[in-house]
Design an enzyme around this catalytic site. Structure first.
Site, PDB file in Angstrom:
ATOM      1  N   GLY A  28       0.806  -1.215   0.000  1.00  0.00           N
ATOM      2  CA  GLY A  28       0.000   0.000   0.000  1.00  0.00           C
ATOM      3  C   GLY A  28       0.841   1.267   0.000  1.00  0.00           C
ATOM      4  O   GLY A  28       2.036   1.242  -0.273  1.00  0.00           O
ATOM      5  N   LEU A  30       0.637   3.717  -2.165  1.00  0.00           N
ATOM      6  CA  LEU A  30       1.133   3.546  -3.531  1.00  0.00           C
ATOM      7  C   LEU A  30       1.702   4.838  -4.114  1.00  0.00           C
ATOM      8  O   LEU A  30       1.171   5.919  -3.882  1.00  0.00           O
ATOM      9  CB  LEU A  30      -0.012   3.048  -4.418  1.00  0.00           C
ATOM     10  CG  LEU A  30      -0.701   1.770  -3.910  1.00  0.00           C
ATOM     11  CD1 LEU A  30      -1.862   1.412  -4.829  1.00  0.00           C
ATOM     12  CD2 LEU A  30       0.282   0.611  -3.795  1.00  0.00           C
ATOM     13  N   HIS A  31       2.784   4.694  -4.864  1.00  0.00           N
ATOM     14  CA  HIS A  31       3.342   5.817  -5.624  1.00  0.00           C
ATOM     15  C   HIS A  31       3.497   5.380  -7.076  1.00  0.00           C
ATOM     16  O   HIS A  31       3.141   4.257  -7.450  1.00  0.00           O
ATOM     17  CB  HIS A  31       4.659   6.331  -5.002  1.00  0.00           C
ATOM     18  CG  HIS A  31       5.699   5.272  -4.816  1.00  0.00           C
ATOM     19  ND1 HIS A  31       6.271   4.594  -5.864  1.00  0.00           N
ATOM     20  CD2 HIS A  31       6.255   4.756  -3.694  1.00  0.00           C
ATOM     21  CE1 HIS A  31       7.154   3.739  -5.401  1.00  0.00           C
ATOM     22  NE2 HIS A  31       7.157   3.797  -4.083  1.00  0.00           N
ATOM     23  N   GLY A  33       5.873   4.346  -8.742  1.00  0.00           N
ATOM     24  CA  GLY A  33       6.597   3.076  -8.945  1.00  0.00           C
ATOM     25  C   GLY A  33       5.636   1.893  -8.954  1.00  0.00           C
ATOM     26  O   GLY A  33       5.683   1.037  -9.849  1.00  0.00           O
ATOM     27  N   HIS A  34       4.723   1.856  -7.967  1.00  0.00           N
ATOM     28  CA  HIS A  34       3.726   0.778  -7.929  1.00  0.00           C
ATOM     29  C   HIS A  34       2.811   0.861  -9.156  1.00  0.00           C
ATOM     30  O   HIS A  34       2.481  -0.152  -9.771  1.00  0.00           O
ATOM     31  CB  HIS A  34       2.828   0.904  -6.696  1.00  0.00           C
ATOM     32  CG  HIS A  34       3.547   0.837  -5.391  1.00  0.00           C
ATOM     33  ND1 HIS A  34       3.774   1.942  -4.611  1.00  0.00           N
ATOM     34  CD2 HIS A  34       4.071  -0.216  -4.716  1.00  0.00           C
ATOM     35  CE1 HIS A  34       4.401   1.588  -3.516  1.00  0.00           C
ATOM     36  NE2 HIS A  34       4.605   0.286  -3.543  1.00  0.00           N
ATOM     37  N   LYS A 146      13.624  -1.827  -8.292  1.00  0.00           N
ATOM     38  CA  LYS A 146      14.156  -1.034  -7.175  1.00  0.00           C
ATOM     39  C   LYS A 146      14.608  -1.958  -6.039  1.00  0.00           C
ATOM     40  O   LYS A 146      15.640  -1.721  -5.420  1.00  0.00           O
ATOM     41  CB  LYS A 146      13.057  -0.065  -6.706  1.00  0.00           C
ATOM     42  CG  LYS A 146      13.295   0.598  -5.381  1.00  0.00           C
ATOM     43  CD  LYS A 146      14.086   1.857  -5.571  1.00  0.00           C
ATOM     44  CE  LYS A 146      14.522   2.487  -4.274  1.00  0.00           C
ATOM     45  NZ  LYS A 146      13.581   2.409  -3.183  1.00  0.00           N
ATOM     46  N   GLN A 150      15.183  -8.443  -3.526  1.00  0.00           N
ATOM     47  CA  GLN A 150      13.869  -9.084  -3.358  1.00  0.00           C
ATOM     48  C   GLN A 150      13.512  -9.873  -4.625  1.00  0.00           C
ATOM     49  O   GLN A 150      13.029 -11.004  -4.547  1.00  0.00           O
ATOM     50  CB  GLN A 150      12.801  -8.027  -3.060  1.00  0.00           C
ATOM     51  CG  GLN A 150      11.389  -8.552  -3.046  1.00  0.00           C
ATOM     52  CD  GLN A 150      10.400  -7.570  -2.453  1.00  0.00           C
ATOM     53  OE1 GLN A 150      10.295  -7.435  -1.242  1.00  0.00           O
ATOM     54  NE2 GLN A 150       9.663  -6.876  -3.300  1.00  0.00           N
ATOM     55  N   SER A 182      10.520   6.325  -3.927  1.00  0.00           N
ATOM     56  CA  SER A 182      10.381   5.495  -2.734  1.00  0.00           C
ATOM     57  C   SER A 182       9.446   6.216  -1.780  1.00  0.00           C
ATOM     58  O   SER A 182       9.443   7.446  -1.719  1.00  0.00           O
ATOM     59  CB  SER A 182      11.758   5.333  -2.081  1.00  0.00           C
ATOM     60  OG  SER A 182      11.604   4.946  -0.727  1.00  0.00           O
ATOM     61  N   SER A 183       8.679   5.430  -1.025  1.00  0.00           N
ATOM     62  CA  SER A 183       7.780   6.044  -0.028  1.00  0.00           C
ATOM     63  C   SER A 183       8.597   6.821   0.997  1.00  0.00           C
ATOM     64  O   SER A 183       8.098   7.741   1.635  1.00  0.00           O
ATOM     65  CB  SER A 183       6.973   4.981   0.713  1.00  0.00           C
ATOM     66  OG  SER A 183       6.592   3.967  -0.145  1.00  0.00           O
TER      67      SER A 183
HETATM   68  O1  PAF Z   1       7.890  -5.003  -2.091  1.00  0.00           O
HETATM   69  C1  PAF Z   1       6.952  -5.009  -1.259  1.00  0.00           C
HETATM   70  O2  PAF Z   1       6.138  -4.084  -1.194  1.00  0.00           O
HETATM   71  C2  PAF Z   1       6.812  -6.184  -0.309  1.00  0.00           C
HETATM   72  O3  PAF Z   1       8.046  -6.666   0.089  1.00  0.00           O
HETATM   73  C3  PAF Z   1       5.924  -7.323  -0.877  1.00  0.00           C
HETATM   74  C4  PAF Z   1       6.542  -7.940  -2.109  1.00  0.00           C
HETATM   75  C5  PAF Z   1       4.550  -6.773  -1.212  1.00  0.00           C
HETATM   76  C6  PAF Z   1       5.775  -8.423   0.182  1.00  0.00           C
HETATM   77  O4  PAF Z   1       5.195  -7.959   1.353  1.00  0.00           O
END
Ligand code: PAF
Length: 281
Positions: A28, A30-31, A33-34, A146, A150, A182-183
């Site tokens: 959540g 959201l910016h 990037g999302h 980014k 991960q 980035s947030s």
């Molecule tokens: O990148 C994120 O926002 C989080 O690490 C994710 C992939 C939603 C898992 O909680």
């Protein structure tokens, strides 16, 4: 746009959606990037599901879960405007019911870089992402470059555990002066905001050195370090010049896909950034 909370509601709603199905997992707030990932998912899928869940198990004891920014009404308005079909917002009790005791642990690629600074973080990420994949069963899942480590960790998990889906990686979104979105950028004051461009400047300096023929990992790491040290408001946590899959530090650059990455404090704000070297990047 439909919004659901429980797993039975989610499964029922997904049955109505056309395939291929794209999943954009988020925490959540959201910016752009999302939203760029949502747009990529829209282009590549017939239906798009976005999950919003601030996952407690990926926060360390010194990382303030309660202070994590949240704005659900704004998030829902943004997702609706992007044409998302379904938003899943489970509660912590749904994802981690009493008695929960199963974890997904990717052994090696989680031990370096962010994993070394944030012990247990990736165990929380892989566990929740595996649960999201099992519940939604998407054909594709979309993550941002980014968070390069991960991505490497999730790709490893998908290979190792045979998840039947494709991971799609969206490019880093940047401000006009190069700062990665980035947030956390909202925590920077005016001077710190200027200083924060040092991450991108360091990556660019390393890239220029690579393009001029440099192939030594040590020299590339030094180039990034020197640039960061020249910025008085910045305090480097790590710089890395690593293999794109194993994330092990390289003596010599690998020709296609060397990952340059870093974590830098600007004031109290911890920022990360990265860049992939090579002719196809
Ligand atoms: O990148 C994120 O926002 C989080 O690490 C994710 C992939 C939603 C898992 O909680």
């Amino acid at each position: 746009m439909n919004t659901v909370e429980t797993i039975p509601e989610l499964r029922q709603a997904i049955k109505q959606l056309e395939r291929p199905l794209g999943l954009v997992p988020t925490m959540g707030y959201l910016h752009e990037g999302h939203l760029s990932l949502v747009r990529l998912a829209r282009e590549q899928s017939a239906s798009v599901v976005t999950s919003i869940f601030v996952n407690p198990t990926q926060f360390g004891p010194n990382e303030d879960l309660d202070a994590y920014p949240r704005d659900i009404p704004k998030d829902l308005a943004l997702l609706e405007a992007e044409g998302v079909d379904l938003v899943w917002m489970p509660s912590p009790e749904i994802m981690y019911p009493e008695g929960f005791q199963s974890w997904v642990d990717v052994a090696e690629v989680t031990q370096v870089l962010e994993g070394a600074q944030r012990p247990g973080h990736f165990r929380g990420v892989t566990t929740i992402v595996a649960k999201l994949f099992n519940a939604v069963q998407p054909d594709k899942a979309f993550f941002g470059q980014k968070d390069a480590q991960q991505v490497a960790v999730i790709e490893q998990m998908v290979r190792d555990l045979d998840f039947p889906l494709e991971i799609v990686v969206g490019p880093i979104q940047r401000e006009p002066d190069g700062l990665a979105l980035s947030s956390r950028n909202v925590y920077l004051d005016i001077e710190q905001r200027k200083a924060a461009t040092v991450l991108n400047r360091a990556l660019k300096a390393a890239k220029a050195s690579y393009e001029a023929g440099e192939r030594s990992g040590d020299v590339i790491r030094q180039t990034m370090t020197k640039t960061i040290q020249a910025e008085p408001l910045a305090k480097m946590q790590y710089v890395s010049c690593a293999h794109p899959r194993s994330l092990q530090e390289l003596k010599e650059i690998v020709e296609d896909g060397t990952l340059l990455s870093m974590a830098v404090f600007v004031g109290k704000t911890r920022l990360i950034d990265n860049l992939v070297l090579g002719p196809n990047h």
